[in-house]
Motif scaffolding. Structure first.
Motif, short mmCIF file in Angstrom:
data_model
loop_
_atom_site.label_atom_id
_atom_site.label_comp_id
_atom_site.label_asym_id
_atom_site.label_seq_id
_atom_site.Cartn_x
_atom_site.Cartn_y
_atom_site.Cartn_z
N ILE A 34 0.93 -1.19 0.05
CA ILE A 34 -0.03 0.07 0.08
C ILE A 34 0.84 1.16 0.09
O ILE A 34 1.69 1.48 0.80
N GLY A 35 0.64 2.17 -1.05
CA GLY A 35 1.32 3.37 -0.92
C GLY A 35 0.38 4.44 -0.30
O GLY A 35 -0.81 4.66 -0.39
N HIS A 179 5.13 11.50 -1.20
CA HIS A 179 4.45 12.59 -1.87
C HIS A 179 4.67 12.35 -3.36
O HIS A 179 4.24 13.63 -3.87
N ILE A 180 5.33 11.32 -3.57
CA ILE A 180 5.47 11.22 -5.14
C ILE A 180 4.84 10.33 -5.79
O ILE A 180 5.08 9.02 -5.43
N PRO A 181 3.79 10.28 -6.54
CA PRO A 181 2.86 9.31 -7.21
C PRO A 181 3.79 8.41 -7.80
O PRO A 181 3.39 7.18 -7.71
N LEU A 205 -5.09 1.94 -7.79
CA LEU A 205 -4.05 3.07 -7.65
C LEU A 205 -4.21 4.33 -8.59
O LEU A 205 -4.05 5.31 -7.99
N ASP A 206 -4.52 4.12 -9.62
CA ASP A 206 -4.71 5.47 -10.41
C ASP A 206 -5.94 6.36 -10.02
O ASP A 206 -5.73 7.48 -9.79
N VAL A 211 -7.10 11.38 -7.38
CA VAL A 211 -7.65 12.15 -6.07
C VAL A 211 -6.46 12.90 -5.47
O VAL A 211 -6.89 14.20 -4.96
N TYR A 212 -5.35 12.50 -5.18
CA TYR A 212 -4.08 12.99 -4.40
C TYR A 212 -3.90 14.23 -5.34
O TYR A 212 -3.59 15.27 -4.89
#
Lengths: 215, 275
Positions: A34-35, A179-181, A205-206, A211-212
């Motif tokens: 999980i990220g 903080h980096i996708p 994930l996408d 959203v982020y």
């Protein structure tokens, strides 16, 4: 499994109390990668610290049903005035691992060369990170908490970390905050977004990244 | 801390551990052992004399103070040998001061160890203070052997002396737990502790004997727990050559209260600790 129920955490600052986490509920299952995406200051590192047990929440409960690593980052877990090898010995004693094997494993994985026999305070930040990661692999946890660090390290080591974690695919869980996708995409299969003190899980994930980035 | 680990194991489907308390103690001892080894490495390193410094430090200081008083030669009441009197007072005081003075930095300088969930703050304090205790005890033994061989002055009750030293260590340890707790919340402790240990030196009992004082002053001095410990240590050295007064129950009471309060305080402080 790790289960967080209504976790709150505030810090006292000179400007008064600042609440960083405002009621986090989450469940992380064995084998999940999980990220956790969050802006600077969103509370990502705080969340990892609470999950690992390094710090305690003000309220709420954390249930750990697997062995959880310490938060892998630039700091902590090792002692700076002794050598990398002595740190490996120390970790082996604390976690009941064979000492000689641990020392050799860490030496090989961290690739510190002669610095392995020098005090940690002489290391570069990249070397400290490699040592920390190698030490945690030597303990063989069921869940690894990673603080953005792998992406920052040089790519060759990053690749080896990814491989090492992949070898543990079936049994080990990965929680990576970043903080980096792109980092999350490289390591994780699902993601969550930490925003405004709350955590939202997304199976896709996408979707999480969209959203982020919109937030 | 240990509870969560045991729960971890149970929920993972590992066989439940048979001996809960024994297991916990064994794990605690392992952690303290590892911390001791690490503390040895960080404090004394592997350079020059290395571990020898462990007891050379208190020995040199104790010896220097003793020699100073031997040469300035004010005779001591009761015809005590000034050298042995000062050394036997100074070394336990060195223990008290060392343990208490080092308490405020105990947690900050070992914070990174708290990344390992089953290392507790108490483990850190115990290992540090055990090492300090072993060092001073080592220095003490060397001096006692020296006095015995050179002056022919052997301790009359070595067991009493050892017990006095152990009580001093436990008392200092309890005090250190409270100081370390306070230091988590305010810088005041770090700023004040050296001053306080310095100013209280004359009343600790390190450098006077109770029987030198008038009776009322003796009764007042006996409120101070360390006075009892120094008296006991001197009783062990000089025996009936000089009168001594101390109360074992009073000392044990202080040790118990300080340690219980200290452990409770540290438990609370650990929750509030931001690493």
């Amino acid at each position: 499994m790790i289960q967080l129920s209504n976790i709150r955490k505030a810090y006292k600052t000179q400007l008064g109390t600042r609440e960083v986490l405002r009621g986090i509920d989450a469940t992380f299952l064995p084998g999940e990668k999980i990220g956790i995406l969050g802006r600077n200051g969103a509370g990502k590192t705080t969340l990892l610290r609470l999950i690992s047990g390094v710090e305690h929440p003000n309220s709420g409960t954390i249930e750990r049903r697997m062995s959880v690593s310490w938060p892998l980052g630039f700091a902590g877990a090792m002692h700076y005035s002794i050598t990398g090898a002595d740190n490996a010995r120390f970790i082996a004693r604390i976690y009941e691992k064979p000492i000689q094997e641990t020392v050799e494993f860490v030496e090989e994985f961290a690739e510190l060369g002669e610095y392995y026999r020098l005090p940690v305070r002489t290391y570069s930040s990249g070397m400290i990170m490699r040592l920390g990661f190698a030490l945690s692999l030597a303990v063989d946890f069921e869940c690894y908490l990673v603080d953005e660090v792998i992406a920052v390290g040089d790519t060759r080591f990053g690749e080896r970390c990814r491989k090492a974690l992949a070898e543990r695919q079936a049994r080990s869980t990965l929680l990576l905050v970043s903080h980096i996708p792109a980092t999350v995409q490289a390591f994780c299969t699902s993601a969550a977004v930490l925003n405004d003190g709350r955590l939202t899980r997304y199976d896709d994930l996408d979707e999480a990244i969209a959203v982020y980035q919109a937030a | 801390m240990s509870g969560t680990f045991q729960q971890d194991a149970r929920r993972r489907g590992l066989p439940p551990r048979q001996d809960g308390l024994g297991q916990a103690c064994r794990r605690q001892l392992r952690v303290i052992g590892a911390l001791l080894l690490r503390e040895l490495g960080t404090r004394f390193g592997r350079d020059n004399l290395g571990y020898l410094w462990l007891f050379l430090e208190p020995a040199i200081l104790g010896g220097a103070i003793g020699l100073l008083h031997l040469f300035t030669q004010h005779g001591l009441p009761g015809g005590l040998n000034p050298m042995s009197f000062w050394v036997i007072g100074y070394i336990p005081f060195y223990l008290l001061r060392g343990v208490v003075n080092r308490a405020p930095v105990a947690i900050p300088s070992n914070q990174s160890l708290l990344y390992h969930r089953h290392i507790t703050v108490l483990d850190i304090m115990i290992s540090r203070n055990l090492l300090e205790g072993a060092a001073t005890l080592g220095a003490m033994v060397v001096f006692l052997l020296l006095f015995g061989m050179v002056l022919g002055e052997w301790p009359v009750g070595p067991f009493k002396m050892l017990l006095g030293m152990v009580l001093m260590l436990l008392f200092s340890h309890g005090l250190a737990l409270l100081v370390a707790t306070g230091a988590v919340y305010t810088e005041l402790f770090e700023r004040m502790v050296h001053l306080v240990t310095y100013l209280t030196l004359p009343i600790t009992g390190a450098f006077f004997m109770l029987f030198w004082l008038p009776t009322e002053a003796q009764d007042a001095a006996l409120w101070i727990p360390t006075v009892h410990m120094f008296e006991m240590i001197r009783d062990g050295q000089f025996g009936n050559a000089v009168p001594t007064r101390y109360d074992l129950v009073y000392m044990v009471g202080w040790v118990a209260v300080l340690n219980l309060l200290g452990m409770a305080g540290l438990r609370r402080a650990r929750r509030d600790l931001a690493l």
